[in-house]
Design an enzyme around this catalytic site. Structure first.
Site, PDB file in Angstrom:
ATOM      1  N   ARG A   1       0.078  -6.130  12.823  1.00 44.14           N
ATOM      2  CA  ARG A   1      -0.185  -7.264  11.863  1.00 44.14           C
ATOM      3  C   ARG A   1      -0.167  -8.523  12.722  1.00 44.14           C
ATOM      4  O   ARG A   1       0.278  -8.224  13.257  1.00 44.14           O
ATOM      5  CB  ARG A   1       1.210  -7.063  10.948  1.00 44.14           C
ATOM      6  CG  ARG A   1       0.997  -6.179   9.709  1.00 44.14           C
ATOM      7  CD  ARG A   1       1.667  -5.984   8.952  1.00 44.14           C
ATOM      8  NE  ARG A   1       1.916  -4.591   7.943  1.00 44.14           N
ATOM      9  CZ  ARG A   1       2.218  -3.717   7.833  1.00 44.14           C
ATOM     10  NH1 ARG A   1       2.598  -3.174   8.476  1.00 44.14           N
ATOM     11  NH2 ARG A   1       2.140  -3.489   6.867  1.00 44.14           N
TER      12      ARG A   1
ATOM     13  N   LYS B   1       6.460  -3.634   7.423  1.00 43.39           N
ATOM     14  CA  LYS B   1       7.135  -4.502   6.046  1.00 43.39           C
ATOM     15  C   LYS B   1       8.240  -2.711   5.922  1.00 43.39           C
ATOM     16  O   LYS B   1       7.859  -1.761   6.008  1.00 43.39           O
ATOM     17  CB  LYS B   1       6.259  -4.228   5.173  1.00 43.39           C
ATOM     18  CG  LYS B   1       4.907  -4.561   5.622  1.00 43.39           C
ATOM     19  CD  LYS B   1       3.713  -5.198   4.372  1.00 43.39           C
ATOM     20  CE  LYS B   1       2.811  -6.521   4.509  1.00 43.39           C
ATOM     21  NZ  LYS B   1       1.987  -6.399   3.010  1.00 43.39           N
TER      22      LYS B   1
ATOM     23  N   HIS C   1      -6.844 -10.663  10.226  1.00 42.55           N
ATOM     24  CA  HIS C   1      -6.133  -9.532   9.895  1.00 42.55           C
ATOM     25  C   HIS C   1      -7.438  -8.454  10.084  1.00 42.55           C
ATOM     26  O   HIS C   1      -6.782  -7.189   9.429  1.00 42.55           O
ATOM     27  CB  HIS C   1      -6.029  -9.527   7.946  1.00 42.55           C
ATOM     28  CG  HIS C   1      -5.142  -8.860   7.864  1.00 42.55           C
ATOM     29  ND1 HIS C   1      -3.304  -7.761   8.057  1.00 42.55           N
ATOM     30  CD2 HIS C   1      -4.208  -7.378   6.806  1.00 42.55           C
ATOM     31  CE1 HIS C   1      -2.331  -7.055   7.356  1.00 42.55           C
ATOM     32  NE2 HIS C   1      -3.501  -6.453   7.118  1.00 42.55           N
TER      33      HIS C   1
ATOM     34  N   ARG D   1      -7.345  -5.587  13.099  1.00 43.65           N
ATOM     35  CA  ARG D   1      -6.353  -4.584  12.322  1.00 43.65           C
ATOM     36  C   ARG D   1      -7.350  -3.551  11.000  1.00 43.65           C
ATOM     37  O   ARG D   1      -7.283  -2.352  11.120  1.00 43.65           O
ATOM     38  CB  ARG D   1      -4.892  -4.582  11.718  1.00 43.65           C
ATOM     39  CG  ARG D   1      -4.121  -3.847  10.723  1.00 43.65           C
ATOM     40  CD  ARG D   1      -2.669  -4.318  10.475  1.00 43.65           C
ATOM     41  NE  ARG D   1      -2.263  -3.574   9.528  1.00 43.65           N
ATOM     42  CZ  ARG D   1      -0.993  -2.475   9.128  1.00 43.65           C
ATOM     43  NH1 ARG D   1      -1.072  -2.409  10.304  1.00 43.65           N
ATOM     44  NH2 ARG D   1      -1.228  -2.226   8.438  1.00 43.65           N
TER      45      ARG D   1
ATOM     46  N   HIS E   1       1.704   2.629   7.106  1.00 39.80           N
ATOM     47  CA  HIS E   1       1.690   2.501   5.630  1.00 39.80           C
ATOM     48  C   HIS E   1       2.207   3.326   5.341  1.00 39.80           C
ATOM     49  O   HIS E   1       2.255   4.321   5.102  1.00 39.80           O
ATOM     50  CB  HIS E   1       0.294   2.584   5.303  1.00 39.80           C
ATOM     51  CG  HIS E   1      -0.752   1.691   5.205  1.00 39.80           C
ATOM     52  ND1 HIS E   1      -2.047   2.096   5.204  1.00 39.80           N
ATOM     53  CD2 HIS E   1      -0.641   0.235   5.564  1.00 39.80           C
ATOM     54  CE1 HIS E   1      -2.928   0.805   6.167  1.00 39.80           C
ATOM     55  NE2 HIS E   1      -1.583  -0.418   6.189  1.00 39.80           N
TER      56      HIS E   1
ATOM     57  N   TYR F   1      -7.656   0.693   3.847  1.00 35.58           N
ATOM     58  CA  TYR F   1      -8.191  -0.014   5.397  1.00 35.58           C
ATOM     59  C   TYR F   1      -9.259   0.192   6.394  1.00 35.58           C
ATOM     60  O   TYR F   1     -10.286  -0.664   6.469  1.00 35.58           O
ATOM     61  CB  TYR F   1      -6.606   0.139   5.867  1.00 35.58           C
ATOM     62  CG  TYR F   1      -5.701  -1.152   5.457  1.00 35.58           C
ATOM     63  CD1 TYR F   1      -5.327  -1.708   4.357  1.00 35.58           C
ATOM     64  CD2 TYR F   1      -5.666  -2.506   7.046  1.00 35.58           C
ATOM     65  CE1 TYR F   1      -4.646  -2.026   4.475  1.00 35.58           C
ATOM     66  CE2 TYR F   1      -4.544  -2.930   6.726  1.00 35.58           C
ATOM     67  CZ  TYR F   1      -4.276  -3.364   5.204  1.00 35.58           C
ATOM     68  OH  TYR F   1      -3.191  -4.489   5.601  1.00 35.58           O
TER      69      TYR F   1
END
Length: 304
Positions: free
Chosen positions: A159, A182, A250, A253, A276, A285
C-alpha cells in the site's frame, strides 16, 4: 443522547477492538461514530435513553426504522452496509457479555450495492508506468524517489502508506521486508532486485540526510513524503501514457496480485503477501474470473 450504561459499553467494545483485535485508529473512530449514531437513534425512536436492558430487546421493527431513517438522511447503500456491520459487531460482543440473543440485529439484511472492483494494469502498462515515473520531475533525485516508491508498490504489493512508512534503517533493502499493515498485522514480503536497485539509486542521489530513525522517502523540503506527491506523479504518468483514471498508485498493488496469479501463484499465498484478512478481498484484488478459478480447481483438487 446515549445512556451512561450504553456509553460505557461502547467504550469497552472499542477498547476490545483496539487491543485484542488490533483495529487501526481510523477503524475504531469509524466504529465509534457508527454505533453512537445508532444508539442516539434508538433514544429518539423510543423517546428515552436506552440502557443495556432496552438494547437487549431491540426488535426487527426497530432495525427497519433505523435503516429507513438512514436512507432518509441520504446515506448510500455502501455506507449503510458499513454502519450495519459495525452495529452487528457491537451487538455480538454485547450479547455475549449480557447473555441475550441478538437475532433481530444480526438477522437484518445489509443493503445491496455494486462493488467497484479494482482494475489492474497489464504487465506492459505496469512496466511503462515505472519507466515513465522517472520522467515526471526535472529534479533527478525526486524523479528517482518517485520511481522507487512506485516500484515498491508493484514489485512488493505494498500500500502507498506502507511504502511511505519505511524508515531510513530499512535501506539498503534486503531480500525481504517486514511490513506492518492494516490493524497492526505484520507480514514478510520478498523484495525484487529491481526494487532494491531503485531504492538504492534514490538513496544515493538524495541531497537530504536520510536518518535511520526517520522516513526513508523524503519530501522536497525534507520531512516525510506525502502520498499526494506520488498520486500527482501517477496522474502525470496516466496523462502521458493515455491510461484510464483507475491507474492510481493502488492499482499498482492490484496489478502485483493479478500478475502473480496469472503466473501461477495461488490465492492463499497472494493473500499473505498482500496482508489481507479475507481471501474474498484477495480474490477481488486479483480480478480473478470464474474460468481462472475453475482452472486452478481442476489442476489442484485431489479428486479432480
Amino acid at each position: 443522547m446515549i445512556s451512561p450504561a450504553a456509553r460505557d459499553a461502547l467504550a469497552l467494545w472499542l477498547d476490545h477492538q483496539r487491543s485484542l483485535r488490533g483495529a487501526a485508529d481510523n477503524t475504531v473512530s469509524a466504529y465509534r461514530g457508527d454505533v453512537a449514531e445508532f444508539l442516539a437513534f434508538l433514544t429518539e425512536h423510543k423517546g428515552a435513553p436506552q440502557g443495556l436492558g432496552a438494547l437487549a430487546v431491540v426488535t426487527t421493527s426497530d432495525m427497519r426504522a433505523w435503516m429507513a431513517h438512514m436512507r432518509g438522511q441520504d446515506v448510500g447503500a455502501r455506507s449503510l452496509a458499513r454502519k450495519l456491520s459495525a452495529v452487528k459487531s457491537f451487538y455480538r460482543w454485547l450479547s455475549e457479555g449480557e447473555g441475550f440473543e441478538p437475532t433481530a440485529v444480526l438477522a437484518t439484511r445489509s443493503p445491496k450495492f455494486q462493488r467497484k472492483l479494482p482494475r489492474p494494469l497489464s504487465v506492459d502498462a505496469a512496466r511503462q508506468v515505472i519507466d515513465t515515473a522517472e520522467l515526471q520531475s526535472l529534479t533527478p533525485w525526486i524523479a528517482l524517489r518517485d520511481q522507487a516508491v512506485i516500484t515498491l508498490l508493484y514489485g512488493c504489493g505494498l500500500r502507498i502508506s506502507e511504502a511511505l512508512s519505511l524508515r531510513g534503517a530499512d535501506a539498503p533493502l534486503g531480500t525481504s521486508l517486514r511490513i506492518t499493515g492494516k490493524g497492526g498485522k505484520e507480514r514478510i514480503v520478498p523484495v525484487l532486485p529491481a526494487a532494491v536497485a531503485a531504492v538504492e539509486a534514490y538513496a544515493r542521489s538524495c541531497p537530504l540526510p536520510i536518518e535511520a530513525d526517520g522516513p526513508l522517502f523524503l519530501g522536497a523540503r525534507g520531512g516525510a513524503l506525502a502520498p499526494r506527491a506520488i498520486q500527482g506523479t501517477m496522474a502525470r504518468v496516466r496523462a502521458q501514457l493515455g491510461l484510464p483514471a483507475s491507474a492510481t498508485p493502488h492499482a499498482m498493488r492490484h496489478s502485483f496480485a493479478t500478475h502473480l496469479l496469472n503466473a501461477g501463484g495461488d490465492l492463499r499465498s497472494i493473500q499473505e503477501l498482500l496482508g489481507h484478512a479475507s481471501l474474498s478481498t484477495t480474490q477481488a484484488y486479483t480480478g480473478v474470473d470464474t474460468a481462472r478459478l475453475m482452472e486452478v480447481y481442476a489442476r489442484a483438487h485431489p479428486r479432480a
